[in-house]
Each structure stands twice: as C-alpha cells, then as structure tokens.
Enzyme design. Structure first.
Site, mmCIF file in Angstrom:
data_model
loop_
_atom_site.group_PDB
_atom_site.id
_atom_site.type_symbol
_atom_site.label_atom_id
_atom_site.label_comp_id
_atom_site.label_asym_id
_atom_site.label_seq_id
_atom_site.Cartn_x
_atom_site.Cartn_y
_atom_site.Cartn_z
ATOM 1 N N CYS A 409 36.449 -52.865 -11.075
ATOM 2 C CA CYS A 409 37.800 -52.745 -10.530
ATOM 3 C C CYS A 409 38.375 -51.395 -10.907
ATOM 4 C CB CYS A 409 38.709 -53.836 -11.088
ATOM 5 S SG CYS A 409 38.159 -55.480 -10.675
ATOM 6 N N THR A 410 38.637 -50.569 -9.922
ATOM 7 C CA THR A 410 39.294 -49.305 -10.206
ATOM 8 C C THR A 410 40.783 -49.569 -10.322
ATOM 9 O OG1 THR A 410 37.662 -48.166 -8.919
ATOM 10 C CG2 THR A 410 39.677 -46.968 -9.396
#
Ligand code: ZN
Length: 553
Positions: A409-410
């Site tokens: 997850c950025t």
C-alpha cells in the site's frame, strides 16, 4: 421590418437603460423619415428591443419599443365606408404581397386610396399599431384607407382624417407586458426544460464562458469529441474523470478490475459508503455510474477487466489472452489514454499499445508527497519524447512479489492525487488546444517577462513531464527524449506489435525478458552504469531508491 436589438451583459445594465434617451433618438429618426415621401413607409416601421439573457437560469428579459408618432392635440375622425364594387381586392392583395410595404397608394381611373396592410386582427375598427405612423404622415386631409386584413372578408374601408396641431409629433410605443404595465417582459424557460438539458446547457456554459471572455479561439469540440480511456478507477481515476467532465469531455471509459473497499470513499472522490458494503461494488462500473450522476449527458462506461501485467503469474492463458484482446480493442476505440494504475507493470500493456497506435498517452503517478504527470511521446516527431518506461532499462516485473500488505500500500498525502490529476488533465487540455496535438514539441515555462513561443498552445506551455513536490510546494518541468531501447515504446517493440500483435504481447507478459530482449534493453543491463542511457535527473523510478515510489493504491 428593420430594428435594433440591444443585448446587455448584466441585469443591472438592462435595468439602468435610459429609455427616455432611446425614445428621443427614435423620435429624431422617425420624424426625419416621415418628412420624406410615402416611399419611406418602410422606414417608419421599426423597433428597438432591449434584452438581457440569464443563460444560467434560463430567464430572459426584454422590452420592445414600436415607435408610433402622435399629436396629443390632434382631432381624428375615422368613419367606416362601403368598399366600392369596382375595387378588385384580390388584385390589391397581390400588389401588397409583391411590393411588401406597410402601406401604399393605389390609384386607378375610378378611385384613389391608401392601402394599409394590417398586421393584426381588425377588432371593432381598431387598426393595427403601424397605422398610427401612416395616419400621422398621410391623413392630414380626408383619406380613404382600405385596411387589408388577413382574409378578404375582414377587409374594410374607412375614411380617416387627423387634424394635427403641429408638425412636431410625440413618440410612444414601449410595449406593455402581460400585467398591462409598460415594463419588461420576463420569460422563465427553466421550468419548461428537461433537467438533463438544463444540466447540459449549464455545464457547456462553463466552457463557453472561457471562450467568450478569455480565449475566443478555444476549440470546445476538441473536448467534446475526445474519446478518453482511463486505466485505473481509483484515487486518480475518480479525480481525472471529474476533471474531464469539467472540461466538457463526453466520452470516458474506465477500466479497473477492483471492487470498492471501505478505505476508498474518503480518498476516491466518486465512491460512497454504500458502494463498499457486501464485498464492494465493481470500481469501474460504479465510478461510471457516479460520474453519470454528475453529468447525465456524458457517455461514461465502466469495464471490469484485469489488465495483464508482465511478470505476474498467468494461471489461465485463454482468459489472459481475452483480456489482452479486449484492451487492444478498447485502445483502438479511443484517442487518449490515461495510465492511472497502482503499479509500474500494470502500465506496461496500455503504454505499449498506446505507443504502437500513436495515441495520446498521459501517465500520472503518485508518491507520498510527490507526483509526476507526463505525456508519452508521439510517433512521427523528429525528436520523440520519452514514455514512462523510457528511463528504465529494466523490463517491468511483479513489484508486489514478496511484499507485506503494508508495503503493497503506497501511502500518500490526501491532496497529492488532486494536484496530480489536475496537472495531468490540464496537460491534456493544453495538448488538445495545440494544432499538432500530442506531436507538439515540449515547451518549458518561460520567464514571466518572455512572450510565449509559437510552440505553446493557447492555454500556454505544453511540458513533457511535470513533477510536483508537496513538501516544498513546488513543481518542476522536465523534458526527456525517447530511449531507443525502451521496453514499451522503442521501434523494435512497435514493430513486434505490428507483426505479431497479441502473440508478442502474450510472450512478453509470460516472460518480461522478451520485451527487454526485443528492445535491446537486456544487453544494457549487463552494465547499466557504463551504458548510461538515461539522465538520472530525469529518472522517474529513481524515486523508488528513496522509498518514495510513484505508485498508488
Ligand atoms: Zn519509452
């Protein structure tokens, strides 16, 4: 009938009109015309219309002056007479239709009379409004007047005389409105219009105002006719869709294979809580549905399709092939591609297809507090601009492999996607307003004192890449030429697409080294530093070295 229409820009201007002055001007003109001859009858008819159109609310205000000369002290007589039997009414009507005058004199051996072509219904002997000017100019002596009505049965004859007290008439003629007041008429068309039509008119007006007020040469049709394909219906996909609607883009297709999750609505501007329950609705279709709630007249379509990615395990070749063929068809059907997905490798297939078909391709990618928005180079230009993959000699692979959930997850600052999406869409707007489109050379921002060069569009410069840094509230522009061994846009890759089409793509998806081998990039990987094919300043993927990768959930 000749007249003057005065259209005012604001309601205040309309209300402040000096009607007395208009009347005075008209009096001077009409009185002068009345002195000439009967042939000037046409010039004694006319109108002045003042109007204001509230195009947003569809309310129209107007007031019309039909100038009529009169002498308040005149004594007029009007006596009904029998039409002599030798008057050929049909012949007179033909003459009236031929000479198209409001009144004219008809003289034969047997009779001489004035023929008045009455535009209105003859009610109880009341002549139509233009008769006032005729009587003032023609009936100082007793005159027989044939009032030619719309039907010959209604045609009547009068003996009219007006004894005027002076040669200086007064003028009247501001029309009464439906309440009987000498005041403007207000027409409110909004309730009569289809709300969808109202929405379309109002949305179009936003763009037309830009054209009317600031950019007369703005080509609105370039937005209306553009067919835009968005890969990714997440944070960027939602915002780009909304912005495209803002520019009046009417054909938008979103491609995404995901479902709306509970984490999405706060960041992804087209989704709501209800879209997340029961496992979540399909993102692409739901985003399209929500976009249509914003603009019901647009053609927004969502398509749930997996975007095959190089380096990812293919479990079902037939299904993957179908996905590839579907995406090839979609690319073929659109002019503009936005690459908005959350990993580098998911952008490869659309980047390759966009380059091979010479589409306008715009990539937007996000870091935590930074973004890049860039256009891919167009074929046929002398010094072709680079694509998203031009500055990386490594073929795209599975970037999610061996990553924990939090690493996949950025995380981004919430505002960054709005800035990035806006930059990407405004970049497209500038491209669409340049005669060469995406083939326009990349331009850098000139100094504030410099005149814009011929390379700019009417919206200003058309950069190749814009990188924004929220930590410094700055952005910068970069220009990078195409890399001859690029795994997405090099001529050898394009050739492979044209020759082997889907077969080549399937091979490259199964084994990412295929693209590197064909493009020639693999030979550079032996010693990339020595090969030095890239300008590190321009390397998008350098960001990942700092743990600041441009990708987006
Ligand atoms: Zn490239």
């Amino acid at each position: 009938m000749n007249g003057t229409l005065r259209l005012y820009n604001t309601l205040e201007d309309f209300k402040d009109v000096d009607k007395a002055q208009i009347m005075a001007n008209v009096k001077t003109q009409v009185t002068a015309n009345a002195q000439i001859t009967t042939d000037s009858a046409q010039s004694l008819l006319g109108f002045v219309m003042i109007a204001f159109a509230d195009l947003k609310k569809h309310k129209y205000y107007y007031h019309i002056l039909y100038p009529a000369l009169f002498d308040p002290h005149a004594v007029a007589t009007c006596i009904r007479e029998t039409i002599p039997g030798n008057v050929d009414l049909k012949q007179i009507r033909r003459t009236a239709m031929e000479n198209r005058r409001p009144w004219f004199r008809m003289t034969t051996e047997e009779y001489s009379m004035l023929v008045f072509v009455d535009p209105g219904p003859l009610l109880e002997g009341v002549l139509g409004w233009p008769a006032r000017n005729m009587i003032w100019t023609e009936c100082r002596d007793k005159t027989k007047v044939l009032c030619l009505a719309q039907t010959l049965n209604d045609t009547k004859m009068f003996s009219i005389q007006q004894k005027c007290a002076s040669d200086s008439p007064q003028v009247t003629g501001w029309e009464k409105n439906e309440t009987g007041a000498v005041a403007p008429t207000i027409v409110d068309l909004a309730p009569l219009m289809d709300p969808r039509r109202l929405a379309q008119e109002a949305a179009d007006l936003n763009i037309r105002l830009i054209k009317w007020r600031l950019l007369p040469d703005l080509d609105i049709d370039r937005f209306k006719t553009a067919k835009v394909l968005l890969f990714g219906a997440g944070t960027l996909g939602c915002n780009v869709t909304r912005l495209l609607l803002g520019w009046g883009v009417q054909n938008i297709t979103l491609v995404d294979n995901g479902r709306v999750s509970f984490s999405n609505p706060p960041r992804q501007s087209l989704f709501r809580f209800e879209d997340c329950v029961n496992g979540g609705r399909p993102k692409a279709e739901t985003a399209a549905l929500r976009a249509l709630e914003i603009d019901p007249n647009a053609k927004v379509v969502g398509i749930s399709t997996h975007i095959p990615m190089p380096g990812h395990v293919i479990t079902d070749k037939a299904t993957t092939r179908k996905d590839v063929e579907k995406i090839m068809k979609l690319v073929d059907e659109h002019d503009i591609l936005f690459l908005l997905t959350d990993s580098r490798e998911s952008r490869w297939l659309p980047a390759v297809l966009g380059s091979a078909a010479n589409k306008t391709v715009i990539t937007i990618a996000l870091g935590f507090d930074s973004y890049v928005a860039m256009r891919h180079g167009s074929g046929g230009t002398k010094e072709r601009l680079g694509c998203y993959f031009c500055h990386d000699i490594n073929a795209p692979g599975d970037s999610m492999k061996n990553r924990t959930l939090d690493q996949q997850c950025t995380v981004t600052r919430p505002g960054i996607s709005y800035l990035a999406a806006a930059t990407g869409v405004e970049l497209l707007a500038a491209i669409l307003q340049h005669p060469l489109g995406n083939a326009a050379p990349a331009t850098m921002t000139p100094n504030a004192t410099d005149a814009l060069s011929a390379d700019t569009s009417l919206l200003g410069v058309i950069p190749h890449q814009v990188r924004g840094y929220l930590s410094h509230f700055q952005n910068m522009q970069l220009i990078g030429e195409a890399f001859q061994y690029c795994t997405a846009c090099s001529s050898s890759i394009q050739q492979a697409i044209h020759t082997d089409g889907c077969d080549f793509l399937m091979k490259a998806l199964e084994d990412p080294s295929t693209a590197a081998l064909i493009s020639g990039a693999s030979s550079l990987q032996i010693d990339p530093i020595e090969a030095d094919p890239i300008d590190n300043e321009n390397d998008i993927n350098n960001e990942s070295d700092n743990g600041n990768e441009f990708c987006l959930l």
